[in-house]
Design a protein around this motif. Structure first.
Motif, PDB file in Angstrom:
ATOM      1  N   GLU A 107      38.601  33.299  51.996  1.00 17.97           N
ATOM      2  CA  GLU A 107      37.809  32.383  51.222  1.00 17.97           C
ATOM      3  C   GLU A 107      37.543  33.087  49.959  1.00 17.97           C
ATOM      4  OE1 GLU A 107      34.594  30.420  54.146  1.00 17.97           O
ATOM      5  OE2 GLU A 107      35.787  32.104  55.424  1.00 17.97           O
ATOM      6  N   MET A 108      37.403  32.287  48.857  1.00 14.89           N
ATOM      7  CA  MET A 108      36.938  32.889  47.553  1.00 14.89           C
ATOM      8  C   MET A 108      37.064  31.656  46.474  1.00 14.89           C
ATOM      9  SD  MET A 108      40.874  34.293  47.333  1.00 14.89           S
ATOM     10  CE  MET A 108      41.689  33.293  48.367  1.00 14.89           C
ATOM     11  N   ASP A 109      36.784  32.112  45.089  1.00 13.96           N
ATOM     12  CA  ASP A 109      37.026  31.077  44.119  1.00 13.96           C
ATOM     13  C   ASP A 109      38.159  31.476  43.493  1.00 13.96           C
ATOM     14  OD1 ASP A 109      36.269  32.989  42.442  1.00 13.96           O
ATOM     15  OD2 ASP A 109      34.353  32.550  41.968  1.00 13.96           O
ATOM     16  N   ALA A 110      38.310  30.423  42.685  1.00 12.42           N
ATOM     17  CA  ALA A 110      39.827  30.652  41.775  1.00 12.42           C
ATOM     18  C   ALA A 110      39.785  31.867  41.068  1.00 12.42           C
ATOM     19  CB  ALA A 110      40.128  29.340  41.145  1.00 12.42           C
ATOM     20  N   LYS A 111      38.691  31.903  40.441  1.00 13.60           N
ATOM     21  CA  LYS A 111      38.831  33.409  39.528  1.00 13.60           C
ATOM     22  C   LYS A 111      39.033  34.645  40.260  1.00 13.60           C
ATOM     23  CE  LYS A 111      35.706  35.842  36.283  1.00 13.60           C
ATOM     24  NZ  LYS A 111      34.169  35.588  35.535  1.00 13.60           N
ATOM     25  N   THR A 112      38.452  34.861  41.395  1.00 17.99           N
ATOM     26  CA  THR A 112      38.538  35.786  42.379  1.00 17.99           C
ATOM     27  C   THR A 112      40.381  35.881  42.682  1.00 17.99           C
ATOM     28  OG1 THR A 112      36.501  35.850  43.253  1.00 17.99           O
ATOM     29  CG2 THR A 112      38.014  37.161  44.435  1.00 17.99           C
ATOM     30  N   LEU A 113      40.804  34.844  42.953  1.00 16.85           N
ATOM     31  CA  LEU A 113      42.276  34.944  43.503  1.00 16.85           C
ATOM     32  C   LEU A 113      42.962  35.119  42.228  1.00 16.85           C
ATOM     33  CD1 LEU A 113      44.331  34.602  45.378  1.00 16.85           C
ATOM     34  CD2 LEU A 113      44.663  32.265  44.767  1.00 16.85           C
ATOM     35  N   ARG A 114      42.801  34.755  40.936  1.00 17.38           N
ATOM     36  CA  ARG A 114      43.369  35.006  39.746  1.00 17.38           C
ATOM     37  C   ARG A 114      43.401  36.442  39.400  1.00 17.38           C
ATOM     38  NH1 ARG A 114      42.294  32.227  33.936  1.00 17.38           N
ATOM     39  NH2 ARG A 114      44.209  32.934  32.809  1.00 17.38           N
ATOM     40  N   GLY A 115      42.306  37.154  39.701  1.00 17.20           N
ATOM     41  CA  GLY A 115      42.132  38.182  39.380  1.00 17.20           C
ATOM     42  C   GLY A 115      43.075  39.411  40.440  1.00 17.20           C
ATOM     43  N   LEU A 116      42.889  38.923  41.558  1.00 16.46           N
ATOM     44  CA  LEU A 116      43.648  39.545  42.556  1.00 16.46           C
ATOM     45  C   LEU A 116      45.235  39.733  42.408  1.00 16.46           C
ATOM     46  CD1 LEU A 116      41.680  38.547  45.866  1.00 16.46           C
ATOM     47  CD2 LEU A 116      41.573  40.751  44.834  1.00 16.46           C
ATOM     48  N   VAL A 117      45.847  38.316  42.078  1.00 21.10           N
ATOM     49  CA  VAL A 117      47.042  38.225  41.943  1.00 21.10           C
ATOM     50  C   VAL A 117      47.843  38.542  40.374  1.00 21.10           C
ATOM     51  CG1 VAL A 117      47.478  36.717  43.998  1.00 21.10           C
ATOM     52  CG2 VAL A 117      47.088  35.525  41.701  1.00 21.10           C
ATOM     53  N   PHE A 118      47.085  38.087  39.543  1.00 21.95           N
ATOM     54  CA  PHE A 118      47.754  38.418  38.208  1.00 21.95           C
ATOM     55  C   PHE A 118      46.901  39.599  37.547  1.00 21.95           C
ATOM     56  CE2 PHE A 118      48.162  33.697  38.401  1.00 21.95           C
ATOM     57  CZ  PHE A 118      49.472  33.846  38.812  1.00 21.95           C
ATOM     58  N   GLY A 119      45.551  40.116  37.984  1.00 23.59           N
ATOM     59  CA  GLY A 119      44.871  40.990  37.310  1.00 23.59           C
ATOM     60  C   GLY A 119      44.910  42.484  37.931  1.00 23.59           C
ATOM     61  N   ALA A 120      45.781  42.427  39.190  1.00 24.25           N
ATOM     62  CA  ALA A 120      46.042  43.816  40.086  1.00 24.25           C
ATOM     63  C   ALA A 120      44.638  44.345  40.556  1.00 24.25           C
ATOM     64  CB  ALA A 120      46.854  44.550  39.200  1.00 24.25           C
ATOM     65  N   ARG A 121      43.764  43.478  40.678  1.00 26.93           N
ATOM     66  CA  ARG A 121      42.528  43.911  41.468  1.00 26.93           C
ATOM     67  C   ARG A 121      42.724  44.243  42.911  1.00 26.93           C
ATOM     68  NH1 ARG A 121      36.641  41.066  42.220  1.00 26.93           N
ATOM     69  NH2 ARG A 121      35.482  42.989  42.561  1.00 26.93           N
ATOM     70  N   PRO A 122      42.104  45.295  43.372  1.00 24.92           N
ATOM     71  CA  PRO A 122      42.394  45.760  44.786  1.00 24.92           C
ATOM     72  C   PRO A 122      41.630  44.798  45.812  1.00 24.92           C
ATOM     73  CG  PRO A 122      41.877  47.614  43.518  1.00 24.92           C
ATOM     74  CD  PRO A 122      41.576  46.564  42.628  1.00 24.92           C
ATOM     75  N   VAL A 123      42.386  44.448  46.678  1.00 20.78           N
ATOM     76  CA  VAL A 123      41.759  43.488  47.836  1.00 20.78           C
ATOM     77  C   VAL A 123      40.544  44.136  48.346  1.00 20.78           C
ATOM     78  CG1 VAL A 123      42.018  42.410  50.024  1.00 20.78           C
ATOM     79  CG2 VAL A 123      44.056  42.250  48.192  1.00 20.78           C
ATOM     80  N   ALA A 124      40.377  45.329  48.485  1.00 20.75           N
ATOM     81  CA  ALA A 124      39.081  45.971  49.103  1.00 20.75           C
ATOM     82  C   ALA A 124      37.957  46.018  48.302  1.00 20.75           C
ATOM     83  CB  ALA A 124      39.742  47.450  49.387  1.00 20.75           C
ATOM     84  N   ALA A 125      38.376  45.913  46.798  1.00 26.32           N
ATOM     85  CA  ALA A 125      37.348  45.862  46.035  1.00 26.32           C
ATOM     86  C   ALA A 125      36.514  44.540  45.952  1.00 26.32           C
ATOM     87  CB  ALA A 125      37.952  46.334  44.575  1.00 26.32           C
ATOM     88  N   ALA A 126      37.480  43.413  45.967  1.00 27.00           N
ATOM     89  CA  ALA A 126      37.016  42.045  45.990  1.00 27.00           C
ATOM     90  C   ALA A 126      36.047  41.849  47.524  1.00 27.00           C
ATOM     91  CB  ALA A 126      38.055  41.177  45.926  1.00 27.00           C
ATOM     92  N   VAL A 127      36.602  42.314  48.626  1.00 28.86           N
ATOM     93  CA  VAL A 127      35.705  42.254  49.621  1.00 28.86           C
ATOM     94  C   VAL A 127      34.683  43.275  49.688  1.00 28.86           C
ATOM     95  CG1 VAL A 127      35.801  42.941  52.093  1.00 28.86           C
ATOM     96  CG2 VAL A 127      37.922  42.094  51.322  1.00 28.86           C
ATOM     97  N   ALA A 128      34.668  44.389  49.172  1.00 32.70           N
ATOM     98  CA  ALA A 128      33.406  45.069  49.039  1.00 32.70           C
ATOM     99  C   ALA A 128      32.327  44.447  48.106  1.00 32.70           C
ATOM    100  CB  ALA A 128      33.722  46.564  48.703  1.00 32.70           C
TER     101      ALA A 128
END
Length: 201
Positions: free
Chosen positions: A154-175
Motif C-alpha cells: 500500500e502506497m501512493d504512485a510517487k512512492t512506487l516511482r521512487g522505489l522502482v525508478f529512483g532506486a530508493r530502498p524498500v526498507a527506507a520507504a517502510v520506515a
C-alpha cells in the motif's frame, strides 16, 4: 501511418487511450489522470475517439448510475503501440518533474520490465488496486485485486516511482511510513528491482 495519425495523432489523444488501457473510467477519473489537459479538450478527444470506434461509453447500473468510457477492441489493440512508444520515449531525458498517474505508472512498468526472479504482488493506491505478477520471465499486470498474492503493498504512485525508478530502498520507504507491506517483503523487493530506468540517448 498517415491514416493512423489521422485518428490518434492529435495532442493528448494517445494519453487518453493510455488512461483507459486498464479498464473503464468516469470523466472525473480521466480529468484526475490527465491534470494538464483542459476538460473541454478532453471532451473533444473523447468524442473524436468515439466517432473513430476506439472508445465507447457505457452506463453503470445502480447503485452507481454513472457513465464511463472504455476502449473498444480496436482501441485495446493500441496497447503494444503505446508500450513501444513508451520504451522509445523513456530514452529521452525528462524535462519536467510532473508526477505520473497510477495508470501511466503501470504502463511504465510494462515498458521497462526486465525479467528476473518470479514475484506475485498486489499494489494498492487508495481505491486503485492492481495485480502484478512475473512467472517464467513474463509480466502480467491487470487492474483488480490478486488472488493469493505473496505480498500486498500500500502506497501512493510517487512512492512506487521512487522505489522502482529512483532506486530508493524498500526498507527506507517502510520506515518512513510511505509504504506498508503485508506478506513477504523479499517478494516486493524482487519486484522493485525488475524495472531499471532506461539510459537516455
Amino acid at each position: 501511418m498517415a491514416r493512423a495519425l489521422d485518428l490518434v495523432g492529435e495532442r493528448w489523444t494517445l494519453l487518453v487511450v493510455r488512461e483507459l488501457l486498464f479498464g473503464a473510467k468516469r470523466f472525473t477519473d480521466l480529468v484526475r489522470g490527465l491534470p494538464g489537459m483542459s476538460q473541454n479538450v478532453l471532451s473533444q478527444r473523447l468524442r473524436d475517439l468515439d466517432k473513430a470506434g476506439i472508445v465507447r461509453t457505457r452506463r453503470l447500473g445502480p447503485p452507481v448510475s454513472a457513465r464511463v468510457y472504455e476502449l473498444t477492441e480496436r482501441g485495446a489493440a493500441l496497447e503494444p503501440v503505446l508500450i513501444e512508444l513508451g520504451r522509445w520515449g523513456s530514452r529521452t531525458p525528462l524535462t519536467s518533474g510532473a508526477e505520473l498517474s497510477v495508470d501511466a505508472l503501470m504502463l511504465a512498468l510494462k515498458t521497462t520490465f526486465v525479467p528476473g526472479p518470479d514475484f506475485d504482488c498486489e499494489l494498492r493506491f487508495g481505491a486503485d488496486v492492481f495485480h502484478v505478477r512475473s512467472a517464467d520471465g513474463r509480466l502480467s499486470l491487470a487492474r483488480g485485486p490478486a488472488d493469493g498474492a505473496r505480498v500486498v503493498a500500500e502506497m501512493d504512485a510517487k512512492t512506487l516511482r521512487g522505489l522502482v525508478f529512483g532506486a530508493r530502498p524498500v526498507a527506507a520507504a517502510v520506515a518512513g511510513g510511505e509504504l506498508r507491506l503485508t506478506g513477504e517483503t523479499a517478494v516486493f523487493e524482487r519486484f522493485s528491482r525488475c524495472f531499471p530506468r532506461p539510459q537516455p540517448l
